[in-house]
Design a protein around this motif. Sequence first.
Motif, PDB file in Angstrom:
ATOM      1  N   ILE A  55      -1.138   8.365   9.908  1.00 29.34           N
ATOM      2  CA  ILE A  55      -1.701   7.079  10.335  1.00 29.34           C
ATOM      3  C   ILE A  55      -1.217   6.729  11.740  1.00 29.34           C
ATOM      4  CG2 ILE A  55      -1.687   4.587   9.903  1.00 29.34           C
ATOM      5  CD1 ILE A  55      -1.469   5.294   6.885  1.00 29.34           C
TER       6      ILE A  55
ATOM      7  N   ALA B 260       0.839  -1.198   0.000  1.00 29.79           N
ATOM      8  CA  ALA B 260       0.000   0.000   0.000  1.00 29.79           C
ATOM      9  C   ALA B 260       0.873   1.247   0.000  1.00 29.79           C
ATOM     10  CB  ALA B 260      -0.935  -0.001   1.209  1.00 29.79           C
TER      11      ALA B 260
ATOM     12  N   THR C  13      -3.218  -2.150  -0.915  1.00 30.65           N
ATOM     13  CA  THR C  13      -2.353  -3.311  -0.739  1.00 30.65           C
ATOM     14  C   THR C  13      -2.583  -4.319  -1.861  1.00 30.65           C
ATOM     15  OG1 THR C  13      -2.368  -3.025   1.657  1.00 30.65           O
ATOM     16  CG2 THR C  13      -1.715  -5.189   0.829  1.00 30.65           C
TER      17      THR C  13
ATOM     18  N   TRP D 253      -6.722   1.212   2.609  1.00 34.72           N
ATOM     19  CA  TRP D 253      -5.417   0.575   2.794  1.00 34.72           C
ATOM     20  C   TRP D 253      -5.398  -0.832   2.200  1.00 34.72           C
ATOM     21  CZ3 TRP D 253      -1.291   3.218   3.794  1.00 34.72           C
ATOM     22  CH2 TRP D 253      -0.113   2.558   4.161  1.00 34.72           C
TER      23      TRP D 253
END
Lengths: 231, 178
Positions: free
Chosen positions: B115, B94, B154, B150
């Motif tokens: 994050i 990601a 990914t 996310w």
Amino acid sequence: MIEKIDLWFEERMGWRPIWKALALRNIPKVTWAYTLGSATLLVMVNQILTGILLTIYYVPSPQDAYNSVSFITNEITAGWLIRGLHHWGASAMVILAGLHMIRVVVHGAYKFPREVTWFTGLGLLAVTMAFGFTGYLLPWDQKAYWATTVGTRMLEVVPVIGPWLLRFARGGEELSAVTLTRFYGMHIWVLPALLMLLIGIHMFLVVRIGISAPPKASETEEEGPELEVEA
Amino acid sequence: MSTPRPDQENPEIIGGQRVLGVVPGKPPGGDRKVLDEQEPVMVWPHLLVRHGVAALVVIGIVLVLAIFFDAPLREIANPTLTPNPEKAPWYFAALQELLSMFHPLVAGVLVPGAIILGLAALPYMDRSTRIEPRFRKVAVATFTIFMVVWIILTIIGFAFRGPNWGWVWPWQEWYGEL
């Protein structure tokens, strides 16, 4: 028979109070989602055991790393299985830790008084990914070499200290024997020590504070459970 | 509590209470005790049995993967032969995907920093004493959106990227590596 063994140890170690403190206590009624943390822990044990076995034959130098991994995979009895368990366990651990975190967020389990459990959990997730990243290089094949090249290059974008971070991670400008021993040392000494420390605090708190109650499903319920410390 | 003699039986424990005596006859409330939703249970057996079952399932899955899919080992590292694409381990896919889309400062510093800070500050941003998701819509919705984005990034970075980080369909060409 079990009672006799229990009694034998009880008289010598007094272990019943420990069992009582750990297992004979009240907790809120739980669901299957509460097993994600212990599943992660179990995979961690798998990683430790198979990892220790792998170090017996693994040699952390560019000349020997690849050959030793190849030897483990192809020559040693069940070597392929030990390495397979370690390889798949690594991905399983990242996924399980992630699912465990999702459960905790959805249940609001990070709230007072469990902030420290939450912080150590975030630390454990970071350590898990660091384990994966450092372990990825160790077979010293094309995939390992270039994935680590790409991964460490990401450090360079950090302002000011980026280039220094990159040299720190690689032990030089390029990947070399220094990188390999550095990653190996991190993977088998530094990170395990960090892991033990964090998991010790994390699990002590899980038992000491008690787990949080699952949120209630009913829409009509006016009063939610008050957050409280379980003695 | 007096020191228990080693030969003394452990008192029976029901619903967290020690049973001091047993009265013969039927309980006035009926034969079966129906557990209240909020009533606490004991770690043993209620939680530990589930842990045991989950442990067996997880170790079974890892064992099956290990038996049927060998851990990959490609040709020995060659610093002069750069593969195309160069792929980071899947859990960084990601991040790698973000780096291909935005300025490195945004994708490599601002987003990961946000994050980490956001997760660490969760207990201080989501401050109500309620734990039910329906009373914490902002926190749960934000986290859900983050997780979904996310996971999609990914999957894209892992399976949908080929040479020069160009788009490939994984059923046509496969470049994902574990």
